[in-house]
Design a protein around this motif. Structure first.
Motif, PDB file in Angstrom:
ATOM      1  N   ALA A 107       2.386   1.686  -3.385  1.00 37.79           N
ATOM      2  CA  ALA A 107       1.393   2.176  -4.339  1.00 37.79           C
ATOM      3  C   ALA A 107       1.144   3.671  -4.145  1.00 37.79           C
ATOM      4  CB  ALA A 107       0.092   1.394  -4.186  1.00 37.79           C
ATOM      5  N   ARG A 108       1.102   4.100  -2.865  1.00 42.89           N
ATOM      6  CA  ARG A 108       0.896   5.534  -2.597  1.00 42.89           C
ATOM      7  C   ARG A 108       2.070   6.359  -3.113  1.00 42.89           C
ATOM      8  NH1 ARG A 108      -0.967   3.595   2.420  1.00 42.89           N
ATOM      9  NH2 ARG A 108       1.016   4.122   3.394  1.00 42.89           N
ATOM     10  N   SER A 124       0.831  -1.211   0.000  1.00 45.78           N
ATOM     11  CA  SER A 124       0.000   0.000   0.000  1.00 45.78           C
ATOM     12  C   SER A 124       0.863   1.258   0.000  1.00 45.78           C
ATOM     13  CB  SER A 124      -0.921  -0.012   1.226  1.00 45.78           C
ATOM     14  OG  SER A 124      -1.716   1.146   1.266  1.00 45.78           O
ATOM     15  N   ALA A 127       3.796   9.819  -9.743  1.00 46.33           N
ATOM     16  CA  ALA A 127       3.076  10.015 -11.002  1.00 46.33           C
ATOM     17  C   ALA A 127       2.395  11.375 -11.023  1.00 46.33           C
ATOM     18  CB  ALA A 127       2.051   8.899 -11.199  1.00 46.33           C
ATOM     19  N   SER A 128       1.837  11.762  -9.862  1.00 42.46           N
ATOM     20  CA  SER A 128       1.170  13.063  -9.773  1.00 42.46           C
ATOM     21  C   SER A 128       2.170  14.206  -9.960  1.00 42.46           C
ATOM     22  CB  SER A 128       0.473  13.196  -8.409  1.00 42.46           C
ATOM     23  OG  SER A 128      -0.127  14.452  -8.278  1.00 42.46           O
ATOM     24  N   SER A 167       1.914   6.574  -6.823  1.00 34.79           N
ATOM     25  CA  SER A 167       0.869   7.519  -7.210  1.00 34.79           C
ATOM     26  C   SER A 167       1.332   8.963  -7.029  1.00 34.79           C
ATOM     27  CB  SER A 167      -0.390   7.258  -6.373  1.00 34.79           C
ATOM     28  OG  SER A 167      -1.400   8.187  -6.674  1.00 34.79           O
ATOM     29  N   ARG A 168       2.070   9.205  -5.916  1.00 36.15           N
ATOM     30  CA  ARG A 168       2.577  10.557  -5.664  1.00 36.15           C
ATOM     31  C   ARG A 168       3.582  10.978  -6.732  1.00 36.15           C
ATOM     32  NH1 ARG A 168       6.631  13.421  -3.143  1.00 36.15           N
ATOM     33  NH2 ARG A 168       7.935  11.559  -2.993  1.00 36.15           N
TER      34      ARG A 168
END
Length: 213
Positions: free
Chosen positions: A92-93, A89, A99-100, A96-97
């Protein structure tokens, strides 16, 4: 010659017969005592069994060792699964960060490139934009430039800058765009420009345009 008296012989034979009867009776009594149960009399002889009586497991407390081991293994597996899930998890976070952040950098780069389209000359904000290089030892040999944008006006403004990378002959081999949007008066922003070219030949960065809009 003296003949034994009949009266004296009879008692001897009687006593012998009585003794035999007594011995037999005693032996029979002993056999009866060994083979007969006392019938619940606590003072009688104990009875024995050829087979041992199995323990009464209903009176045991606790768990069987194999059950305890199985439960421990189950708890360990559950803890490992939870830790693995938490790590996945977190990974994944972080992905995602990243990618953002990458998406925001690309959006800002595209905005700067669009803002510089049609700008003639070197733009109106060269005195508000500066550029310094980072040591290659700190960037694993990658050519990285820090662009410092300072809003020296009294109003909020956006900025766009074009950085060209020149080879030893002076030819532009790469162009990058960077900017800062809605920068308040007196505020400063320092985006990075990273060359995608190989370390050799060594390139020289140049601030080609800087526009306030």
């Amino acid at each position: 010659m003296n003949t034994p008296s009949p009266r004296g012989g009879r008692p001897v034979r009687a006593r012998a017969a009585s003794a035999v009867v007594a011995v037999v009776a005693t032996a029979l009594g002993a056999v009866g005592l060994v083979s007969c149960d006392s019938g619940g009399d606590d003072t009688g002889s104990p009875s024995f069994s050829d087979r041992p009586t199995p323990p009464d497991t209903a009176s045991f407390s606790g768990e069987h060792p194999s059950s305890v081991a199985s439960a421990a293994e189950s708890r360990i597996a559950s803890a490992q699964a939870s830790a693995s899930s938490a790590a996945a998890s977190a990974s994944a976070r972080e992905a995602s960060r990243q990618a953002s952040i990458g998406a925001e950098i690309e959006r800002s780069r595209q905005a700067a490139e669009n803002a510089l389209k049609g700008v003639e000359g070197r733009g109106n904000a060269l005195n508000e934009v500066g550029m310094t290089g980072k040591p290659r030892a700190d960037t694993n040999g990658v050519l990285t430039v820090v662009v410092t944008i300072t809003n020296k006006t009294s109003a909020t403004a956006s900025y766009a800058a074009q950085v060209d990378f020149l080879d030893p002959s002076g030819k532009v081999v790469e162009t990058q765009f960077v900017g800062a949007e809605d920068l308040p008066p007196g505020e400063r922003k320092q985006p990075l420009v990273i060359s995608r070219q190989p370390p050799e030949p060594v390139l020289t960065p140049r601030l080609t345009k800087a526009q306030r809009y």
